[in-house]
Design an enzyme around this catalytic site. Structure first.
Site, PDB file in Angstrom:
ATOM      1  N   HIS A   1       0.774  -1.337  -0.011  1.00  0.00           N
ATOM      2  CA  HIS A   1      -0.008  -0.041  -0.133  1.00  0.00           C
ATOM      3  C   HIS A   1       0.775   1.285  -0.131  1.00  0.00           C
ATOM      4  O   HIS A   1       1.396   1.378   1.139  1.00  0.00           O
ATOM      5  CB  HIS A   1      -1.030  -0.128   0.922  1.00  0.00           C
TER       6      HIS A   1
ATOM      7  N   HIS B   1      -3.970   2.755  -4.539  1.00  0.00           N
ATOM      8  CA  HIS B   1      -4.241   2.227  -3.147  1.00  0.00           C
ATOM      9  C   HIS B   1      -3.376   1.234  -2.774  1.00  0.00           C
ATOM     10  O   HIS B   1      -2.687   1.174  -1.513  1.00  0.00           O
ATOM     11  CB  HIS B   1      -5.674   2.085  -3.088  1.00  0.00           C
TER      12      HIS B   1
ATOM     13  N   GLU C   1     -22.941  -3.110  20.871  1.00  0.00           N
ATOM     14  CA  GLU C   1     -22.179  -4.335  21.396  1.00  0.00           C
ATOM     15  C   GLU C   1     -20.750  -4.361  20.714  1.00  0.00           C
ATOM     16  O   GLU C   1     -19.798  -4.723  21.399  1.00  0.00           O
ATOM     17  CB  GLU C   1     -23.039  -5.529  20.879  1.00  0.00           C
TER      18      GLU C   1
ATOM     19  N   HIS D   1     -32.916 -14.545  19.633  1.00  0.00           N
ATOM     20  CA  HIS D   1     -32.342 -14.395  20.909  1.00  0.00           C
ATOM     21  C   HIS D   1     -31.710 -15.390  21.457  1.00  0.00           C
ATOM     22  O   HIS D   1     -31.155 -15.593  22.388  1.00  0.00           O
ATOM     23  CB  HIS D   1     -33.131 -13.836  22.059  1.00  0.00           C
TER      24      HIS D   1
END
Lengths: 740, 740
Positions: free
Chosen positions: A63, A299, A459, A523
């Site tokens: 890169h 890139h 989370e 869940h």
């Protein structure tokens, strides 16, 4: 001009660089050294960029574009603004730097070399993308390398870690600093590319940084308008400045960020005195100097031999000179090691005075700096005789331990993803981690010394920020998080980064198994355990009662290089004071109870909230069918794998004709290692009350007994063991229909 | 007033409700029926809220607060604004509605009952949180239920699915509508709570909705300022309106969203004529009417018997009447089934005219509506003789198939998380899915008929949006996504939702295994496969060469109720035209080659990019040690599990004294089912070139041969097989250090 570059220029509003108070004649006011001339800067930039081009050309890959575009930013940071000590990269009160756009690692490695990090030699720089095993220049920065704070690469993770690093400083400062005695006052600097501002985990973390008013955090956006797919516009046209302002950041534009070092220095310096976190929107040109500048072509690729030569010539450098760093460029950075030593000496002097004035605080602080916990943490773990005997949810048993640890030991930062009422991690007399300013703004209690963290419904950021907390200085903090276990799937990429970086954390994962009940299949965490059991360097522990919960905490605290997930039930669980043991838990699996009379017909493996089924089945098998079953508890497969072969065989007792059956309301995957059959959940769950959910899927002593009896009889009838590839999913499996 | 409520009031800016053109005397202009009186609305709201309170009181649990707070919103949507047909919930051109705050499901169930969805009886409503197996009122809405578009519950997923639903409409409209013939013009409505605006996946998806200018999407924020942890301020103080404006949304405030039905209707109607997606910030009070209104206490709990009685009295209802829906409330909704039939009849009439004018387009459209693909898709799969024989990366082999499918069949929407140059999914003559307006704004090509989707660096939203695309009408679209396999960990929660909902998708997961090389351990996907192999209803397929790639696509297209992950190499792979087969791939595992001469000493299982090691080891074992090895290819464990016991035994040939060794650069977890030992990666990777990474970790024919030879000799020496619990990790395992 390349089309993407034209677009880029068009997209830059022609506003002047914001002027900051105290900035005069190119000399910044924030304590940075005087600026050298722009001519000098240009010289350093040319050499730097040519060196990057050479590094990528070596193996024809890597890169190059971002490191070249970010060179001026790097000079501003490494030469003028950051407080650090290249001779002692781990000096405690250093500014933290995170390269959240980790693919630009060459930029960091080369600056580390120039400023005098001794391990980072030219020889090492050349090892980028080589096959050298001793390379400290991997494809993305790794925490093990001197001068790298956190491992980055998976996008969005770095900036979330930076938020954690900034929180860590804030918390330590609020806890230990006293008027006139600033033992912690470092900044956190974090570069990001477009990706970290698109990835959800980055957005979650930035939102929290704004909420907490972490003014010791400066996010530096390398705004080069290019991603792998071309112009960044192709997938993003939002007004990032407005968005960051809305999120609570002080937003500053720099328009010529690839050349104007002074402008970048001014902006960075101003961040030190902001009352909010700062977002620097710095326009750069990716691969600047090359003919493909401003396009995605630079890139993730080398420029090509001819182009590197052309570039050097255009920079006034000799195209035949490779990996060229002239003395004047080294000289430019020569003052930095000395300044670093001065920073460190200053901090030591501050510390010495502090020790005189506040000896007790200083002693505790010293322990934190050493990364050590008070020795008496073991007192926080309840003794066996202290456990309740009545049915108790393991999330409750865990709450008792969390409470004791968090109340007594400042090392623990306890957080929740908006599940305070459910996860039982709120401890007595907790103080929330909040900006004290929010007390007046919206009546919130708490301040930066608080160690209870409301992460909101985020989370992934909760776990990714915890990586920064744990990485601030190993052992200074043990972050604890909490949410339902199923939502640890949202956070998986962050937990993985913890495991990869050997960061200690404790994740309280409640509502495990299908026992969560009414909330239904969304869940009920089918398959999440399989991930964490397979993930290297993670302890996934499912205790079956309060005693095993105690063992799980001991393991988690002792595993100083490892994140631990403690997996807990919503529903009440029977307690087995005669069988369960913390010592057994630390071995991962152990004999819970042998068969009556010694000899046995079948071994039942029980886990966590399903241990009760194993024990009830054991009784029924004997009573109704005269089948003698022994029971093994198996809270942690990874700890068990670490035991000796002899120990493992003593627990499992493999015998031809005596099958082993694992009972767990997760997929059978993994139990094949220890068992011949399992009563499992190879399908998603169902919304029913807890007990009925279990029954619906065959988790009831009667149905398990019937299946185990059939298996024992079959094995007896057919003689020896069960063949390889013939593992029995006694509850069946979901069939996938392929249309023909 | 409760403190939280006071805060709430304080936080509301005292701006007037925005007035919309054409809104007069409470009668909205957007095609909605005339508004009834506010008195009538209040009556309906009272009855609705009391009914919700009764439903939660039944079992003393459930989510009452949000349904009560959102009642006015529901009346506005279900009575006035949404175009749908309760007698035929799946009518193709219906407006889609997503309850992204899925815990508020009672709200949806009760409105479905009131508007006349026949399956949703009062008896069914009462089954919420009961143990009834036939309940269609689970704890979160599920796609299988008539009238529910997508399963929600895990926060942020719903709103991302809604973005997918809106994209689906846009794409169909741009593809099939003709001037004067709008065969698709439906809206997508999505309610969200605080959580969906905090979760990263929601933020990623909203950013894309703004970028794409999906003006057929209206996000309705139930802004009740409360989350489980108390006031939402505790973890979020950003300016959400400014943030949504920055993201490209038309933002509209409604200040009395819990009572002022007319204001909500006006705002919703205006969304239909916006040129951007709309974000309605509707202030409500959670649990309105109860004494705990405006607090977290009413989020996830019943109100209590006395409080329910008090609430009913305050509403002018009889406290002793339970589950009370008087005739006048039914009457209020009585016109809706008829209006729904009229919508449907109107669409059918449009379709009939369209068929006359555009018979070919109409035929294709009819196929899409029926959810069917053209029969000749099999022509897009290369025949065996068309494969290259030279070493080819499987990502390239896959690119050939993707290209053919996507060029020829409109069913495929192909996307990438900014990895167009790496994932090889860009097809010839592709048109980007973009807002045509961006052509002038920033020169982007593409329009809504485009089927190549630049998702940006947003893996989680990519997969979650794909759930909406697939759920629009099953079979109308097969979304394809692409990114590196390691980043499917970011997206795991969304892939899980696809599996749970039986949604067909193809995930192109390149750069699998450690062969990805230089990018290092962050990018080497250790343990991700273990998750997807355990996750119910997912096909994780790792083809070893072009022929197996062909098989993987066939399986993925035939699995109409299942998401498939096709796992592909970055690096070149040897081709095995003599051994590999698509038929074998469809069986998950098959005999690649038997041992020379028939009898054998050891079975080697090879997978994906590691098949080459198995084949080379097989040769070396014979040549150097006279050990006869057979080889099994194992692209998909789940497909293999579906085969007969006889087939499985014919592939694995379990024999005492003849061990089976699996060779895969992932953790050994799972191979214990089929093998006695494995050459695995029970640790994280390392940044080295591809080949050297393999070698470093012992994946080289010489080292594998040595280990297998030792194992074969040990087994011969000791007689029979390897004991249970004694599985051999021939590459060893990472040890976790527990401090003592």
């Amino acid at each position: 001009m390349a089309p993407a570059l034209e677009l880029l220029e068009k997209s830059i509003e022609p506003l002047p660089t914001k002027a900051f108070p105290g900035t005069q004649n190119g000399v910044s006011a924030g304590g940075s050294p005087s600026l050298e001339s722009q001519e000098k800067h240009q010289r350093v930039m040319n050499v730097f960029r040519a060196f990057i081009a050479d590094l990528c050309q070596q193996y024809g890959e890597g890169h190059a574009g971002s490191p070249m575009g970010m060179t001026a930013i790097g000079i501003a940071l490494y030469k003028y603004v950051m407080k650090y000590s290249p001779k002692n990269c781990n000096y405690f009160n250093r500014d933290r730097f995170v390269l959240s756009n980790g693919h630009a690692c060459l930029w960091q490695y080369l600056f580390m070399h120039l400023v005098g990090v001794q391990s980072m030699t030219v020889d090492q720089l050349k090892s980028y993308h080589s096959s050298r095993l001793d390379s400290i220049c991997p494809g993305h920065p790794e925490i093990e390398i001197d001068g790298v704070e956190v491992t980055t690469g998976p996008l969005g993770q770095g900036v979330a870690s930076a938020v954690g690093l900034a929180m860590a400083s804030k918390n330590l400062a609020a806890t230990y600093n006293r008027p006139g005695h600033e033992v912690v006052n470092n900044m956190t600097w974090c570069t990001v590319g477009d990706a970290c501002l698109q990835e959800g985990v980055g957005l979650e973390a930035l939102s929290l940084a704004g909420h907490w008013k972490l003014n010791n955090l400066c996010v530096i956006f390398d705004n080069n308008s290019v991603t792998c797919d071309g112009t960044a516009d192709v997938a993003n046209t939002e007004d990032i400045n407005m968005k960051m302002r809305a999120t609570g950041f002080n937003v500053v534009d720099v328009y010529n960020g690839d050349t104007d070092v002074a402008a970048v220095v001014n902006a960075l310096d101003a961040a030190r005195s902001s009352d909010m976190p700062t977002f620097l929107n710095i326009r750069t040109v990716i691969g600047i100097g090359s003919t493909q500048a401003g396009t995605a072509d630079v890139h993730g690729a080398a420029l090509g031999v001819d182009e590197v030569a052309r570039l050097k010539r255009s920079f006034g450098l000799d195209p035949n000179e490779f990996f060229y760093i002239p003395q004047d460029v080294y000289d430019f950075f020569r003052d930095i090691p000395g300044r670093g030593e001065a920073h460190e000496a200053g901090w030591k002097a501050t510390l010495a005075k502090y020790r005189e004035e506040y000896p007790e605080l200083a002693a505790e602080f010293a322990l934190r700096v050493a990364g050590e916990m008070p020795n008496d943490w073991t007192k926080c773990i309840p003794r066996k005789e202290e456990h309740p005997t009545a049915s108790t949810a393991s999330r409750k048993s865990a709450g008792v331990v969390t409470n004791a640890l968090a109340q007594n030991i400042n090392t623990f930062l306890v957080g929740t993803a908006d599940l305070t009422p459910s996860c039982n991690v709120a401890y007595k007399n907790k103080v929330d981690f909040q900006s004290p300013e929010l007390q007046t703004v919206c009546g919130l209690s708490g301040d930066y010394s608080g160690r209870y963290i409301h992460y909101g419904i985020r989370e992934h950021a909760m776990c990714a920020i915890s990586n920064g907390l744990a990485a601030f200085n190993k052992g200074t903090f043990i972050p604890m998080t909490s949410t339902y276990f199923v939502f640890h799937l949202y956070a998986a990429a962050a937990v993985r980064m913890a495991a990869l970086q050997n960061l200690q954390q404790i994740h309280i994962a409640t509502h495990d198994s299908i026992g969560v009940g009414e909330n239904g299949p969304t869940h009920q965490p089918i398959a999440v355990a399989a991930l964490y059991r397979a993930m290297p360097n993670v302890l996934y522990i499912r205790p079956c009662d309060a005693e095993e919960v105690a063992g799980a905490y001991i393991a988690a605290i002792q595993a100083t290089e490892t994140p631990t997930i403690i997996s807990l039930s919503r529903q009440g669980l029977p307690q087995y004071p005669q069988c369960s043991s913390r010592e057994g838990t630390l071995k991962g699996g152990y004999v819970f109870t042998e068969a009556e009379g010694g000899d046995f017909d079948v071994t039942l493996i029980g886990v966590g909230s399903e241990m009760g089924f194993a024990m009830q089945t054991r009784e029924l098998l004997l009573k109704e069918h005269g089948i003698r079953a022994r029971a093994v508890s198996f809270p942690c497969t990874r700890l068990f794998e670490q035991q000796s072969r002899e120990y493992k065989q003593s627990v499992l007792k493999p015998r031809a004709g005596k099958p082993t059956v694992a009972i767990e309301a997760y997929p059978s995957n993994g139990w094949e290692r220890y068992a011949d059959a399992s009563v499992s959940m190879n399908f998603f769950g169902k919304s029913l009350p807890s007990k009925e959910t279990y029954e619906y899927f065959g988790f009831a002593p009667e149905s398990i007994t019937a299946k185990v009896k059939d298996l024992v009889e079959e094995v007896r009838r057919d003689g020896i063991g069960i063949l390889r590839g013939d593992f029995r999913d006694l509850n069946g499996s979901l069939q996938i229909h392929l249309e023909h």
